[in-house]
Design an enzyme around this catalytic site. Structure first.
Site, PDB file in Angstrom:
ATOM      1  N   ASP A   1     -12.085   0.397 -23.915  1.00 17.92           N
ATOM      2  CA  ASP A   1     -12.026   0.302 -22.451  1.00 17.92           C
ATOM      3  C   ASP A   1     -11.901   1.671 -21.799  1.00 17.92           C
ATOM      4  O   ASP A   1     -11.353   2.591 -22.398  1.00 17.92           O
ATOM      5  CB  ASP A   1     -10.752  -0.446 -22.016  1.00 17.92           C
ATOM      6  CG  ASP A   1     -10.896  -1.952 -22.082  1.00 17.92           C
ATOM      7  OD1 ASP A   1     -12.005  -2.422 -22.324  1.00 17.92           O
ATOM      8  OD2 ASP A   1      -9.877  -2.629 -21.887  1.00 17.92           O
TER       9      ASP A   1
ATOM     10  N   ARG B   1      -4.283  -8.699 -20.222  1.00 12.71           N
ATOM     11  CA  ARG B   1      -5.322  -8.200 -21.154  1.00 12.71           C
ATOM     12  C   ARG B   1      -4.744  -7.317 -22.249  1.00 12.71           C
ATOM     13  O   ARG B   1      -5.334  -7.176 -23.307  1.00 12.71           O
ATOM     14  CB  ARG B   1      -6.377  -7.365 -20.389  1.00 12.71           C
ATOM     15  CG  ARG B   1      -7.389  -8.167 -19.648  1.00 12.71           C
ATOM     16  CD  ARG B   1      -8.480  -7.272 -19.083  1.00 12.71           C
ATOM     17  NE  ARG B   1      -9.483  -6.899 -20.069  1.00 12.71           N
ATOM     18  CZ  ARG B   1      -9.580  -5.721 -20.641  1.00 12.71           C
ATOM     19  NH1 ARG B   1      -8.751  -4.749 -20.346  1.00 12.71           N
ATOM     20  NH2 ARG B   1     -10.529  -5.497 -21.524  1.00 12.71           N
TER      21      ARG B   1
ATOM     22  N   GLU C   1       2.348  -6.799   8.555  1.00 15.28           N
ATOM     23  CA  GLU C   1       2.522  -5.340   8.568  1.00 15.28           C
ATOM     24  C   GLU C   1       3.430  -4.850   7.445  1.00 15.28           C
ATOM     25  O   GLU C   1       3.816  -3.694   7.420  1.00 15.28           O
ATOM     26  CB  GLU C   1       3.082  -4.895   9.922  1.00 15.28           C
ATOM     27  CG  GLU C   1       2.136  -5.146  11.091  1.00 15.28           C
ATOM     28  CD  GLU C   1       0.764  -4.510  10.897  1.00 15.28           C
ATOM     29  OE1 GLU C   1       0.715  -3.315  10.568  1.00 15.28           O
ATOM     30  OE2 GLU C   1      -0.241  -5.226  11.063  1.00 15.28           O
TER      31      GLU C   1
ATOM     32  N   PRO D   1       0.818  -1.222   0.000  1.00 12.31           N
ATOM     33  CA  PRO D   1       0.000   0.000   0.000  1.00 12.31           C
ATOM     34  C   PRO D   1       0.852   1.272   0.000  1.00 12.31           C
ATOM     35  O   PRO D   1       0.328   2.358  -0.204  1.00 12.31           O
ATOM     36  CB  PRO D   1      -0.814  -0.117   1.296  1.00 12.31           C
ATOM     37  CG  PRO D   1      -0.096  -1.108   2.137  1.00 12.31           C
ATOM     38  CD  PRO D   1       0.675  -2.002   1.229  1.00 12.31           C
TER      39      PRO D   1
HETATM   40  N1  ADE Z   1      -0.941  -4.924   0.029  1.00 15.63           N
HETATM   41  C1  ADE Z   1      -1.770  -4.424   0.966  1.00 15.63           C
HETATM   42  N2  ADE Z   1      -2.488  -3.398   0.472  1.00 15.63           N
HETATM   43  C2  ADE Z   1      -2.095  -3.231  -0.822  1.00 15.63           C
HETATM   44  C3  ADE Z   1      -2.449  -2.321  -1.863  1.00 15.63           C
HETATM   45  N3  ADE Z   1      -3.369  -1.375  -1.700  1.00 15.63           N
HETATM   46  N4  ADE Z   1      -1.834  -2.443  -3.051  1.00 15.63           N
HETATM   47  C4  ADE Z   1      -0.880  -3.386  -3.233  1.00 15.63           C
HETATM   48  N5  ADE Z   1      -0.515  -4.261  -2.307  1.00 15.63           N
HETATM   49  C5  ADE Z   1      -1.102  -4.199  -1.105  1.00 15.63           C
END
Ligand code: ADE
Length: 235
Positions: A168, A153, A116, A89
């Site tokens: 798309d 794709r 984490e 993330p």
């Molecule tokens: N792992 C946890 N959350 C994630 C996200 N938003 N994007 C990619 N990998 C992740």
């Protein structure tokens, strides 16, 4: 193109990546998806992949060594132009343009974190850290599946008609695809827009173009550089 995925849950991805167009693309040899159990790259009898963070804090971190051993083993088993990507993330946002670029590679090595996150030293061993959106998932597996599907794709021969890719959302312009309709022509009083039944291709094209911009303005104004206030004015 080869997709190598390093994960502690290879079985969770197997069905997903073998279904539908991805299954067909694998069967026809256009893509080769290889799932690697991260634990097989540990060197202790308990096959441990996580540990407590230095400096304290809640939860567990993924260790760096199994990932690096895994990357090195995968790299030793193939060549060509490849990219190693950590799903997290904290990464740069993944976009359609990345899918189009990566579809031209020989291989993508995808690392799935859990808990984490991963020991930050992993950054020295990957080309990039990528996020699929501003939310936190339980791990990188779903994100890796998203990257494989979006990238595959964009490869010739994966989606039946390449034309259908061109219409798309996000294909070559930052905007959403036009709304589409199929039979019946009327459902519970809701009629398909007449122009789509007219057979006039120029008119249909113009209608779709206008609808696509309208939908983008309503749902994703930021793609057009508009603020929410401006959007409500445009209806
Ligand atoms: N792992 C946890 N959350 C994630 C996200 N938003 N994007 C990619 N990998 C992740």
């Amino acid at each position: 193109m080869r997709f190598d995925i390093l994960t502690i849950f290879p079985e969770a991805l197997r069905d997903l990546l073998s279904t539908g167009i991805l299954g067909q693309a694998q069967a026809s040899g256009v893509i080769d998806v290889r799932l690697h159990d991260l634990r097989s790259f540990t060197d202790d009898p308990h096959r441990i992949v996580d540990d407590r963070p230095y400096g304290g804090g809640a939860g567990m971190l993924m260790k760096v060594e199994p990932f690096v051993t895994g990357i090195e083993s995968i790299k030793a088993s193939g060549d060509g132009k490849r990219r190693t990507v950590l799903l997290s993330p904290q990464g740069r946002l993944f976009r359609q343009a990345d899918a189009a670029d990566w579809a031209r590679l020989d291989g993508l090595i995808l690392l799935c974190g859990r808990y984490e996150g991963v020991d930050e030293r992993i950054i020295e061993f990957v080309d990039e850290e990528i996020s699929i959106g501003d939310y936190v998932l339980a791990g990188g597996e779903v994100a890796a599946a998203v990257v494989v599907e979006a990238t595959a794709r964009m490869m010739p021969g994966v989606v039946g008609k390449f034309d259908s890719i061109e219409s798309d959302s996000f294909y070559d312009k930052p905007r959403l695809g036009a709304p589409q309709y199929t039979r019946p022509p009327e459902f519970r009083g809701l009629r398909v827009p007449e122009v789509l039944l007219s057979g006039d291709h120029a008119k249909i094209e113009a209608f779709r173009e206008a609808q696509a911009w309208k939908k983008t303005t309503r749902n994703r104004p930021e793609l057009l550089g508009l603020s929410l206030e401006e959007t409500t004015k445009h209806g």
